[in-house]
Design a protein around this motif. Structure first.
Motif, PDB file in Angstrom:
ATOM      1  N   GLY A 268      45.638  56.645  26.858  1.00 45.20           N
ATOM      2  CA  GLY A 268      44.374  56.556  26.159  1.00 45.20           C
ATOM      3  C   GLY A 268      44.066  55.227  25.517  1.00 45.20           C
ATOM      4  N   ARG A 269      44.830  54.180  25.812  1.00 44.83           N
ATOM      5  CA  ARG A 269      44.648  52.907  25.117  1.00 44.83           C
ATOM      6  C   ARG A 269      43.887  51.867  25.926  1.00 44.83           C
ATOM      7  NH1 ARG A 269      50.462  51.090  23.184  1.00 44.83           N
ATOM      8  NH2 ARG A 269      49.202  49.357  22.384  1.00 44.83           N
ATOM      9  N   THR A 270      43.944  51.953  27.260  1.00 46.62           N
ATOM     10  CA  THR A 270      43.444  50.868  28.091  1.00 46.62           C
ATOM     11  C   THR A 270      42.460  51.383  29.138  1.00 46.62           C
ATOM     12  OG1 THR A 270      45.580  49.777  27.845  1.00 46.62           O
ATOM     13  CG2 THR A 270      44.143  48.947  29.587  1.00 46.62           C
ATOM     14  N   VAL A 271      41.436  50.605  29.401  1.00 47.52           N
ATOM     15  CA  VAL A 271      40.506  50.886  30.481  1.00 47.52           C
ATOM     16  C   VAL A 271      40.705  49.830  31.568  1.00 47.52           C
ATOM     17  CG1 VAL A 271      38.092  51.091  31.183  1.00 47.52           C
ATOM     18  CG2 VAL A 271      38.812  51.903  28.935  1.00 47.52           C
ATOM     19  N   ALA A 272      40.964  50.285  32.780  1.00 43.95           N
ATOM     20  CA  ALA A 272      40.945  49.395  33.936  1.00 43.95           C
ATOM     21  C   ALA A 272      39.615  49.606  34.644  1.00 43.95           C
ATOM     22  CB  ALA A 272      42.100  49.712  34.879  1.00 43.95           C
ATOM     23  N   ALA A 273      39.062  48.532  35.161  1.00 45.60           N
ATOM     24  CA  ALA A 273      37.772  48.627  35.856  1.00 45.60           C
ATOM     25  C   ALA A 273      37.707  47.577  36.950  1.00 45.60           C
ATOM     26  CB  ALA A 273      36.621  48.441  34.869  1.00 45.60           C
ATOM     27  N   ILE A 274      36.813  47.790  37.902  1.00 51.60           N
ATOM     28  CA  ILE A 274      36.554  46.800  38.943  1.00 51.60           C
ATOM     29  C   ILE A 274      35.331  45.993  38.530  1.00 51.60           C
ATOM     30  CG2 ILE A 274      35.940  46.435  41.355  1.00 51.60           C
ATOM     31  CD1 ILE A 274      37.471  48.969  42.041  1.00 51.60           C
ATOM     32  N   ARG A 275      35.522  44.705  38.431  1.00 49.49           N
ATOM     33  CA  ARG A 275      34.454  43.798  38.016  1.00 49.49           C
ATOM     34  C   ARG A 275      34.057  42.934  39.209  1.00 49.49           C
ATOM     35  NH1 ARG A 275      35.611  38.949  33.821  1.00 49.49           N
ATOM     36  NH2 ARG A 275      36.602  38.197  35.736  1.00 49.49           N
ATOM     37  N   SER A 276      32.762  42.781  39.427  1.00 47.76           N
ATOM     38  CA  SER A 276      32.291  41.972  40.543  1.00 47.76           C
ATOM     39  C   SER A 276      31.431  40.825  40.032  1.00 47.76           C
ATOM     40  CB  SER A 276      31.489  42.824  41.532  1.00 47.76           C
ATOM     41  OG  SER A 276      30.386  43.423  40.893  1.00 47.76           O
ATOM     42  N   ARG A 277      31.748  39.641  40.510  1.00 46.61           N
ATOM     43  CA  ARG A 277      30.941  38.477  40.166  1.00 46.61           C
ATOM     44  C   ARG A 277      29.597  38.587  40.860  1.00 46.61           C
ATOM     45  NH1 ARG A 277      33.355  33.115  42.318  1.00 46.61           N
ATOM     46  NH2 ARG A 277      32.368  33.880  44.230  1.00 46.61           N
ATOM     47  N   ARG A 278      28.529  38.386  40.115  1.00 46.33           N
ATOM     48  CA  ARG A 278      27.186  38.479  40.678  1.00 46.33           C
ATOM     49  C   ARG A 278      26.966  37.323  41.652  1.00 46.33           C
ATOM     50  NH1 ARG A 278      23.789  41.954  38.054  1.00 46.33           N
ATOM     51  NH2 ARG A 278      21.930  40.715  38.470  1.00 46.33           N
ATOM     52  N   SER A 279      26.493  37.682  42.834  1.00 48.14           N
ATOM     53  CA  SER A 279      26.342  36.684  43.878  1.00 48.14           C
ATOM     54  C   SER A 279      25.066  35.882  43.693  1.00 48.14           C
ATOM     55  CB  SER A 279      26.331  37.362  45.251  1.00 48.14           C
ATOM     56  OG  SER A 279      25.236  38.266  45.344  1.00 48.14           O
ATOM     57  N   THR A 280      25.023  34.749  44.378  1.00 47.68           N
ATOM     58  CA  THR A 280      23.829  33.938  44.523  1.00 47.68           C
ATOM     59  C   THR A 280      23.686  33.639  46.011  1.00 47.68           C
ATOM     60  OG1 THR A 280      24.909  31.772  44.383  1.00 47.68           O
ATOM     61  CG2 THR A 280      24.337  32.866  42.287  1.00 47.68           C
ATOM     62  N   PRO A 281      22.542  33.121  46.446  1.00 49.59           N
ATOM     63  CA  PRO A 281      22.431  32.783  47.868  1.00 49.59           C
ATOM     64  C   PRO A 281      23.470  31.774  48.337  1.00 49.59           C
ATOM     65  CG  PRO A 281      20.257  32.914  46.888  1.00 49.59           C
ATOM     66  CD  PRO A 281      21.241  33.019  45.761  1.00 49.59           C
ATOM     67  N   GLN A 282      24.069  31.035  47.410  1.00 50.13           N
ATOM     68  CA  GLN A 282      25.073  30.045  47.789  1.00 50.13           C
ATOM     69  C   GLN A 282      26.497  30.542  47.587  1.00 50.13           C
ATOM     70  OE1 GLN A 282      22.412  29.247  45.603  1.00 50.13           O
ATOM     71  NE2 GLN A 282      21.237  28.620  47.409  1.00 50.13           N
ATOM     72  N   SER A 283      26.691  31.606  46.817  1.00 50.83           N
ATOM     73  CA  SER A 283      28.044  32.041  46.470  1.00 50.83           C
ATOM     74  C   SER A 283      28.180  33.544  46.650  1.00 50.83           C
ATOM     75  CB  SER A 283      28.358  31.661  45.013  1.00 50.83           C
ATOM     76  OG  SER A 283      29.639  32.087  44.638  1.00 50.83           O
ATOM     77  N   ALA A 284      29.171  33.946  47.462  1.00 53.98           N
ATOM     78  CA  ALA A 284      29.415  35.368  47.721  1.00 53.98           C
ATOM     79  C   ALA A 284      29.968  36.051  46.475  1.00 53.98           C
ATOM     80  CB  ALA A 284      30.401  35.514  48.878  1.00 53.98           C
ATOM     81  N   PRO A 285      29.832  37.371  46.369  1.00 53.91           N
ATOM     82  CA  PRO A 285      30.452  38.081  45.251  1.00 53.91           C
ATOM     83  C   PRO A 285      31.966  38.024  45.350  1.00 53.91           C
ATOM     84  CG  PRO A 285      29.684  39.643  46.879  1.00 53.91           C
ATOM     85  CD  PRO A 285      29.182  38.294  47.322  1.00 53.91           C
ATOM     86  N   ARG A 286      32.613  38.288  44.239  1.00 54.88           N
ATOM     87  CA  ARG A 286      34.071  38.390  44.216  1.00 54.88           C
ATOM     88  C   ARG A 286      34.432  39.566  43.321  1.00 54.88           C
ATOM     89  NH1 ARG A 286      38.604  34.990  45.056  1.00 54.88           N
ATOM     90  NH2 ARG A 286      40.432  35.756  43.931  1.00 54.88           N
ATOM     91  N   PHE A 287      35.378  40.375  43.775  1.00 52.69           N
ATOM     92  CA  PHE A 287      35.771  41.570  43.045  1.00 52.69           C
ATOM     93  C   PHE A 287      37.186  41.399  42.502  1.00 52.69           C
ATOM     94  CE2 PHE A 287      32.391  42.802  45.767  1.00 52.69           C
ATOM     95  CZ  PHE A 287      31.776  43.899  45.187  1.00 52.69           C
ATOM     96  N   ASP A 288      37.399  41.842  41.266  1.00 43.03           N
ATOM     97  CA  ASP A 288      38.744  41.836  40.697  1.00 43.03           C
ATOM     98  C   ASP A 288      38.893  43.008  39.734  1.00 43.03           C
ATOM     99  OD1 ASP A 288      37.396  40.969  38.355  1.00 43.03           O
ATOM    100  OD2 ASP A 288      37.750  38.877  38.862  1.00 43.03           O
ATOM    101  N   ILE A 289      40.118  43.217  39.281  1.00 47.25           N
ATOM    102  CA  ILE A 289      40.431  44.274  38.327  1.00 47.25           C
ATOM    103  C   ILE A 289      40.564  43.653  36.944  1.00 47.25           C
ATOM    104  CG2 ILE A 289      42.051  46.106  37.695  1.00 47.25           C
ATOM    105  CD1 ILE A 289      42.959  46.116  40.643  1.00 47.25           C
ATOM    106  N   VAL A 290      39.949  44.291  35.960  1.00 44.68           N
ATOM    107  CA  VAL A 290      40.084  43.830  34.585  1.00 44.68           C
ATOM    108  C   VAL A 290      40.647  44.957  33.726  1.00 44.68           C
ATOM    109  CG1 VAL A 290      38.272  42.085  34.745  1.00 44.68           C
ATOM    110  CG2 VAL A 290      37.682  44.418  34.070  1.00 44.68           C
ATOM    111  N   LEU A 291      41.349  44.575  32.686  1.00 50.06           N
ATOM    112  CA  LEU A 291      41.874  45.508  31.699  1.00 50.06           C
ATOM    113  C   LEU A 291      41.247  45.186  30.346  1.00 50.06           C
ATOM    114  CD1 LEU A 291      45.699  45.389  32.571  1.00 50.06           C
ATOM    115  CD2 LEU A 291      43.995  47.009  33.409  1.00 50.06           C
ATOM    116  N   LEU A 292      40.913  46.222  29.582  1.00 47.99           N
ATOM    117  CA  LEU A 292      40.374  46.021  28.245  1.00 47.99           C
ATOM    118  C   LEU A 292      40.750  47.215  27.387  1.00 47.99           C
ATOM    119  CD1 LEU A 292      36.591  46.857  28.269  1.00 47.99           C
ATOM    120  CD2 LEU A 292      37.851  46.714  30.385  1.00 47.99           C
ATOM    121  N   PRO A 293      40.895  47.000  26.080  1.00 47.26           N
ATOM    122  CA  PRO A 293      41.305  48.105  25.205  1.00 47.26           C
ATOM    123  C   PRO A 293      40.170  49.098  25.020  1.00 47.26           C
ATOM    124  CG  PRO A 293      40.851  46.144  23.915  1.00 47.26           C
ATOM    125  CD  PRO A 293      40.763  45.736  25.349  1.00 47.26           C
ATOM    126  N   LEU A 294      40.507  50.374  25.007  1.00 48.32           N
ATOM    127  CA  LEU A 294      39.509  51.400  24.780  1.00 48.32           C
ATOM    128  C   LEU A 294      39.096  51.437  23.317  1.00 48.32           C
ATOM    129  CD1 LEU A 294      37.809  53.732  25.861  1.00 48.32           C
ATOM    130  CD2 LEU A 294      39.760  55.243  25.488  1.00 48.32           C
TER     131      LEU A 294
END
Length: 715
Positions: A268-294
């Protein structure tokens, strides 16, 4: 060639289709959903099946409702919850049908645990408290369930279907949004305890449906919350919601990213989530995992670990140098690691990732894994495994061993015999990038092997083509086969899993070889591989496809003089682009395809995202409609009118552009298969069979030289 279910479309649509897994708190019961044809053979109806985690007993069917049952989840005391619109024998017989939450004890009959006027879906159970979190569609002005019922009744009696929008989007994939909208509700699994708490009483399109999780103590829900931005855009954030007070607080909100797939750790202490970088016409999205305290405290990660989560709600990237995109994740029971799904090299393995960022690939076969669940003692992972040559099936894995072969568990159905074999083809792109594809080869001597046998209590480990280096080419057939190039959709995707809609074995049963390539923009080959095709759809993705086609046609098993190209969605875009740039293919099938990008961008259901993919100038340069004059290849155009991702206007404009260039109507080589009530995928059983029948007739005429024969149901 021996007869298989792939030789008969009606037998093919009868194959059961598995989805989802739920594991009981004590680890003794594993439940999945298997959909089968209804009595009228017009729809697939899901039912719940129990699977023995040890593999010693055959699977056992649990439910048989005419309306079907889905979304299994267990309470802490071991009762099985599910969602169904089946009639409540103890309820009001005049009440409108709505999906309810049902509770099935280990012994006894299922009873209704609760419902709402707009139904419920996606139950999530707090592993300690037993509180349940559900999604329920509710009219925006409704304050209570009774109020919602009255408003629905008024609209129905006055035959009002109109929706008043004040923002964007207004449609999603295959359905109109509104007038009702998703809300999160929470409470006990007890119909006598009063109404569930409405956690999102005024979401106004902000709640992203079904993207939520619930803390073990049931006190906090974490949901994906969309924020409206200027110019019709939105951004996805994470919010924590108190299930007692419905108070919201922001967990993760970064203007450069979208957030999704929240998973609360068992402690009950940590939230894991999938975070995606917002793309632009010049740069593709990128997905990663982030951890943050609940909570405001420090997250439960080892002291000194690289991904140690700071206090104050900041997110820490997990395994930041891992060049793969996570698609799903689940915590281990001790909160010490995550089991993650990600595409890799034409596979979709399971990985174990520790908070320090150590990545271990658990699976060493060519499978694609979904729905992982971990046993209570943390020793075992269960999942559904599919592959290009195997439909989804339950498997068991050790939770710590790298590059292992999974053990197949007895499921609701055996794997079908295959009319061919699976291998790989490699090539080199114009820029030197390595390329690869799956190649399905027809077998004229007999059906191909199955991958294990679910009917045996001691099922063997998954075998055929199971290593990263697949079997060599050379033994499929004594005669060369015509080749079908199939381009996958997305475009951010990969040919790595079993396909019900685009099943190559149906074509192998008719003597075709099927090439399943992963060109630029495909996932599982690293960020640079995606970037090399970003905003340049008519560039590297196109030349990659031709390079892999060249490699396949050079094989002795392939007849290079008889080839065709097919694709759906982005694959349909590529089919259209191919049609305007080469005449090497005898026929082209384009399904749900993008044709005129200047028209597609503003009319798709998510036009704001399209603005992050291409500028107007890029869309013009990459639009297939600019090359209509060059098309000489016969084309079969297929589209559903309820497709909102690629609206029907794309097919109508393509069809007119083709017809306008037909000099003699008597020699018109093109056909248009139109489904007034289907969507992006064409999902109903008989329409699916008719789709294949029409495609096969078109290819038989133009690739094999047979007389054109219209399918009987289209005469």
């Amino acid at each position: 060639m021996a007869d298989t279910c792939f030789h008969d479309l009606q037998r093919y649509v009868e194959l059961p289709r598995l989805a989802g897994l739920a594991l009981s708190p004590d680890g003794s019961r594993l439940v999945t959903t298997a959909a089968a044809l209804n009595r009228e053979r017009t729809a697939w109806t899901p039912a719940l099946w129990e699977i023995d985690p040890t593999g010693a007993e055959p699977a056992r069917r649990l439910t048989r409702g005419a309306k079907g049952e889905s979304a299994p989840a267990f309470t802490p005391d071991g009762d099985l919850l599910f969602v169904s619109a089946r009639p409540d024998p103890d309820g009001d017989p005049d009440a409108p049908e709505a999906a309810a939450l049902w509770r099935l004890p280990l012994r006894g009959e299922a009873t209704v645990a609760g419902t709402r006027p707009g139904g419920v879906s996606s139950p999530i159970v707090a592993r300690e408290a037993g509180t349940v979190l559900l999604t329920s569609m509710t009219l925006p002005g409704a304050v209570t369930a009774e109020d919602d019922t009255a408003r629905r009744t008024a609209r129905k009696e006055r035959k009002v279907a109109a929706v008043l929008h004040d923002g964007y989007p207004v449609r999603f994939w295959d359905h109109d949004l509104g007038p009702d909208e998703p809300r999160l509700v929470a409470g006990p699994v007890d119909p006598t305890a009063g109404p569930w708490q409405d956690l999102t009483p005024a979401p106004r399109r902000a709640l992203v449906d079904s993207a939520a999780d619930l803390s073990p103590d049931g006190r906090t829900a974490v949901a994906v919350w969309a924020i409206d931005l200027p110019h019709g855009a939105t951004r996805a954030t994470l919010v924590a919601i108190d299930t007692a007070t419905a108070e919201h607080r922001t967990l993760l909100d970064d203007p450069a990213f979208d957030a999704g797939t929240p998973r609360i750790s068992p402690d009950g202490r940590t939230v894991a989530a999938i975070r995606s970088r917002r793309s632009t016409p010049q740069s593709a999205p990128r997905f990663d995992i982030v951890l943050l305290p609940l909570t405001g405290g420090e997250a439960a990660v080892p002291t000194g670990g690289e991904a140690a989560v700071p206090t104050g709600g900041e997110a820490a990237v997990l395994a930041g140098d891992w060049d793969r995109w996570p698609a799903d994740l689940v915590w281990t029971p001790d909160s010490a690691a995550l089991v993650v799904v990600a595409d890799e090299g034409g596979r979709s393995p399971l990985f174990r990732i520790t908070p320090e960022g150590t990545v271990t690939r658990l699976t060493g076969d060519h499978g694609a894994y979904t729905n992982p669940v971990v046993s209570p003692d943390g020793s075992t992972v269960y999942a559904l495994r599919s592959a290009v040559d195997h439909p989804p099936a339950p498997v068991r894995l050790d939770a710590h061993t790298a590059d292992q072969q999974p053990t197949l568990l007895p499921g609701p159905a055996d794997a079908p015999l295959l009319p061919g074999t699976l291998t790989e083809v490699t090539a080199t792109a114009e820029d030197g990038s390595p390329l690869r594809a799956w190649l399905v080869l027809p077998d004229t001597s007999g059906p191909g092997p199955t991958v294990g046998s679910a009917s045996s209590p001691s099922a063997p480990t998954v075998g055929s083509a199971s290593s990263p280096s697949a079997p060599t080419v050379g033994s499929a057939s004594s005669t060369s086969a015509p080749l079908l190039l199939w381009v996958h959709g997305g475009p951010l995707g990969s040919w790595n899993a079993w396909q019900w809609r685009w099943n190559p074995w149906l074509m192998a049963a008719r003597g075709y070889a099927v090439l399943l390539p992963d060109p630029a923009l495909s996932t599982g080959y690293g960020q640079d591989f995606v970037q090399r095709g970003w905003g340049a759809w008519g560039g590297p993705p196109y030349t990659d496809l031709l390079a892999l086609t060249d490699a396949a046609e050079a094989l002795p098993e392939i007849d290079a003089t008889r080839t065709a190209a097919m694709g759906g969605s982005f694959g349909g875009y590529m089919a259209n682009w191919i049609a305007g740039h080469t005449d090497r293919f005898r026929a082209i099938v384009t399904h749900a395809s993008l044709w005129a990008l200047d028209q597609f961008g503003p009319t798709t259901d998510f036009a704001d995202y399209w603005l992050t993919e291409m500028t107007a100038e890029m869309a013009e340069a990459n639009s297939p409609h600019r090359h209509a004059d060059a098309i000489t290849t016969p084309m079969l155009v297929i589209h559903g009118d309820k497709d909102y991702r690629v609206p029907i206007g794309e097919a109508l404009r393509l069809w007119w552009d083709l017809q306008y260039r037909v000099a003699d109507p008597a020699d018109n080589p093109h056909r248009f298969l139109y489904f007034p009530d289907e969507n992006h995928w064409v999902l109903t059983p008989q329409h699916s069979a008719l789709w294949y029948e029409t495609v096969q007739a078109f290819l038989a005429h133009h690739v094999l030289g047979e007389e054109w024969e219209t399918p009987d149901l289209l005469r």
